[in-house]
Design a protein around this motif. Structure first.
Motif, PDB file in Angstrom:
ATOM      1  N   SER A   1       0.345 -10.744 -28.450  1.00 46.18           N
ATOM      2  CA  SER A   1      -0.396 -10.973 -27.204  1.00 46.18           C
ATOM      3  C   SER A   1      -0.335  -9.759 -26.293  1.00 46.18           C
ATOM      4  O   SER A   1      -1.317  -9.426 -25.642  1.00 46.18           O
ATOM      5  N   MET A   2       0.817  -9.086 -26.247  1.00 49.64           N
ATOM      6  CA  MET A   2       0.973  -7.939 -25.341  1.00 49.64           C
ATOM      7  C   MET A   2       0.039  -6.790 -25.712  1.00 49.64           C
ATOM      8  O   MET A   2      -0.262  -5.950 -24.879  1.00 49.64           O
ATOM      9  N   LEU A   3      -0.434  -6.743 -26.952  1.00 53.36           N
ATOM     10  CA  LEU A   3      -1.392  -5.707 -27.355  1.00 53.36           C
ATOM     11  C   LEU A   3      -2.826  -6.209 -27.245  1.00 53.36           C
ATOM     12  O   LEU A   3      -3.765  -5.424 -27.103  1.00 53.36           O
ATOM     13  N   GLU A   4      -2.989  -7.537 -27.306  1.00 50.50           N
ATOM     14  CA  GLU A   4      -4.328  -8.114 -27.226  1.00 50.50           C
ATOM     15  C   GLU A   4      -4.818  -8.146 -25.773  1.00 50.50           C
ATOM     16  O   GLU A   4      -6.022  -8.127 -25.526  1.00 50.50           O
ATOM     17  N   GLY A   5      -3.875  -8.222 -24.833  1.00 52.45           N
ATOM     18  CA  GLY A   5      -4.242  -8.225 -23.416  1.00 52.45           C
ATOM     19  C   GLY A   5      -4.476  -9.622 -22.882  1.00 52.45           C
ATOM     20  O   GLY A   5      -4.152 -10.612 -23.534  1.00 52.45           O
ATOM     21  N   HIS A   6      -5.055  -9.686 -21.677  1.00 54.48           N
ATOM     22  CA  HIS A   6      -5.097 -10.956 -20.953  1.00 54.48           C
ATOM     23  C   HIS A   6      -6.009 -12.005 -21.571  1.00 54.48           C
ATOM     24  O   HIS A   6      -5.918 -13.179 -21.243  1.00 54.48           O
ATOM     25  N   GLU A   7      -6.902 -11.594 -22.443  1.00 56.29           N
ATOM     26  CA  GLU A   7      -7.750 -12.569 -23.135  1.00 56.29           C
ATOM     27  C   GLU A   7      -7.124 -12.997 -24.460  1.00 56.29           C
ATOM     28  O   GLU A   7      -7.811 -13.493 -25.360  1.00 56.29           O
ATOM     29  N   ALA A   8      -5.832 -12.778 -24.588  1.00 58.70           N
ATOM     30  CA  ALA A   8      -5.140 -13.041 -25.855  1.00 58.70           C
ATOM     31  C   ALA A   8      -5.367 -14.477 -26.347  1.00 58.70           C
ATOM     32  O   ALA A   8      -5.363 -15.418 -25.566  1.00 58.70           O
ATOM     33  N   THR A   9      -5.552 -14.616 -27.650  1.00 57.46           N
ATOM     34  CA  THR A   9      -5.632 -15.932 -28.271  1.00 57.46           C
ATOM     35  C   THR A   9      -4.222 -16.510 -28.402  1.00 57.46           C
ATOM     36  O   THR A   9      -3.239 -15.817 -28.170  1.00 57.46           O
ATOM     37  N   ASN A  10      -4.143 -17.781 -28.787  1.00 54.57           N
ATOM     38  CA  ASN A  10      -2.851 -18.377 -29.095  1.00 54.57           C
ATOM     39  C   ASN A  10      -2.597 -18.296 -30.589  1.00 54.57           C
ATOM     40  O   ASN A  10      -3.529 -18.342 -31.393  1.00 54.57           O
ATOM     41  N   LYS A  11      -1.333 -18.144 -30.935  1.00 52.97           N
ATOM     42  CA  LYS A  11      -0.946 -18.148 -32.347  1.00 52.97           C
ATOM     43  C   LYS A  11       0.174 -19.178 -32.497  1.00 52.97           C
ATOM     44  O   LYS A  11       0.988 -19.344 -31.592  1.00 52.97           O
TER      45      LYS A  11
ATOM     46  N   ASN B   1       9.419 -15.717 -31.533  1.00 52.75           N
ATOM     47  CA  ASN B   1       8.173 -16.490 -31.537  1.00 52.75           C
ATOM     48  C   ASN B   1       6.965 -15.591 -31.796  1.00 52.75           C
ATOM     49  O   ASN B   1       6.080 -15.929 -32.585  1.00 52.75           O
ATOM     50  N   GLU B   2       6.935 -14.465 -31.096  1.00 48.53           N
ATOM     51  CA  GLU B   2       5.802 -13.535 -31.240  1.00 48.53           C
ATOM     52  C   GLU B   2       5.703 -13.049 -32.695  1.00 48.53           C
ATOM     53  O   GLU B   2       4.606 -12.981 -33.268  1.00 48.53           O
ATOM     54  N   ILE B   3       6.849 -12.749 -33.286  1.00 50.62           N
ATOM     55  CA  ILE B   3       6.852 -12.262 -34.677  1.00 50.62           C
ATOM     56  C   ILE B   3       6.417 -13.373 -35.636  1.00 50.62           C
ATOM     57  O   ILE B   3       5.565 -13.172 -36.500  1.00 50.62           O
ATOM     58  N   MET B   4       6.992 -14.576 -35.453  1.00 50.76           N
ATOM     59  CA  MET B   4       6.729 -15.646 -36.420  1.00 50.76           C
ATOM     60  C   MET B   4       5.337 -16.242 -36.271  1.00 50.76           C
ATOM     61  O   MET B   4       4.750 -16.688 -37.257  1.00 50.76           O
TER      62      MET B   4
END
Lengths: 265, 265
Positions: free
Chosen positions: B203-213, B190-193
């Motif tokens: 998200s794991m690199l964007e941190g807790h304010e991560a957007t949705n994809k 899911n993270e890749i696609m």
């Protein structure tokens, strides 16, 4: 199988339907171990032209480890996917009848420096081979792997003698409470995408002599985004996982494809 | 969220890359509840022309129940798929850090007479909402739902007070022995696609304010095979499941989408 002519060594496989991004193949009972790479190459060619290529295949033999087909696309800097269905080993949640195959899904994605991402897993909780191995070595099966003959999940360690057939397998998740309905649903998605999308009959209706059906997909990463950025993000994400703090009792965190890479190197 | 301008009510979303079967959308932090149907309609238009349409979306807000987006394609006699990632709630197998979202996958497929097939499930063993509900109602969490703060799966019933935050969730499968590495792998797919294929950051690199994809896919069934035959096979397969012998203690076997249909009728 060759001898009984159930599987043809020189199958007269052909494309029966085609669009710019899709093809449907009748495998004429040819082995998907051999036809899989051909199907994936068709998918890759289509993805190069229009962004995505998806090839479904009915009336086929076994595909071997489907990760290998997905990897063919990853080597071309595409996201590769392969799905397979066939056989009647897995009991749907709440059912007493094994109506689904082990129905694996494989996804491969290219990286820059890290070993290639390769996910390849059955949608049941444990592979049939692993159950057979436990039986042969006299080991017990783990809770959540299999059901009894009535479809009831066996939730304690369980010894099955070597001469007994593999018990019905539980969907990924094991029991309803821990999510077996999700493994069951994923397995049905495989059945729909491989069997029904190839013009084939679901294995549960075909019966125990059911053929295998497959799906081969290639997504051209450069049609979606910058390829180098994608690969850099893959490396960074996989590094983050590998460098994360392991749970007590473990030395390292793995990602799909890393154990296989270590085995080979 | 609207008030803090983290999510824009009138986002200036745009297609940043496009091919005959693909499009990549920057959502400008717009809500995917609203943008999802627009993205799916682009996917459907592309599928009508070239067989398959796949739209990825980065920099977006929440999508709501992703099954609804998948259903839009099913209503057009297509196979619909939607995937989402965002948030940091789930611990990878062997890791002590929650680095993944609940990362759901939804697939919808049309039928002839039976209620529409609709699979919609998170790739963790239990939805965060269900944990919160158990906490509020004073009920215990089930074994295999969550880990302790070190990533160790909690395999007994476990009471978490209402005022405590949701513990880290386990991937679908619960423990390594029952297949958590498969839930973890699906979550990474899911993270890749969604993230990497949309040109976004995991998200794991964007941190807790991560957007949705998100990813929205439509497969034109008639590009692959005869539509009426597909729908007949769907009906026959779903009938076979519903009519199969239930396991002891259950009255009926369900399929994904059937419980929701019954609730609404």
């Amino acid at each position: 199988y060759y001898k009984d002519q159930i599987i043809k060594p020189r199958a007269n496989w052909k494309i029966v339907k085609e669009s710019p991004s899709t093809a449907t193949v009748d495998a004429d009972t040819g082995l998907a171990i051999i036809l899989g790479p051909k199907a994936m190459k068709i998918a890759i060619q289509k993805a190069k032209k229009v962004g995505v290529g998806i090839v479904t295949m009915r009336n086929a033999g076994h595909s071997g480890a489907i990760g290998h087909h997905a990897l063919i696309a990853a080597k071309e800097d595409m996201l590769g996917m392969c799905m397979t269905t066939g056989g009647l080993r897995v009991v749907p949640t709440f059912s007493a009848e094994p109506l689904l195959g082990t129905n694996p899904i494989a996804v491969a994605a290219p990286t820059n420096n890290k070993p290639t991402f390769l996910f390849d897993a059955a949608t049941c909780s444990v592979a049939g081979n692993k159950v057979r191995l436990a039986q042969r070595s006299g080991k017990k099966l783990m809770p959540g792997w299999v059901s009894d003959e009535n479809g009831v999940p066996i939730m304690e360690e369980y010894k099955v003698e070597d001469h007994i057939d593999i018990p019905p397998l539980l969907p990924l998740g094991g029991t309803r409470e821990i999510g077996s309905h999700k493994g069951y649903g994923l397995s049905l998605v495989n059945e729909i995408m491989c069997s029904l999308m190839s013009g084939g009959i679901p294995s549960m209706l075909e019966g125990h002599e059911a053929t295998n059906k497959h799906l081969f997909a290639a997504y051209d990463i450069s049609a979606f985004t910058d390829l180098n950025e994608f690969k850099k993000n893959m490396d960074d994400m996989l590094s983050k996982l590998v460098d994360s703090k392991p749970a007590p009792g473990f030395n390292e965190v793995l990602y799909p494809g890393l154990p296989e890479f270590k085995d080979e190197n």
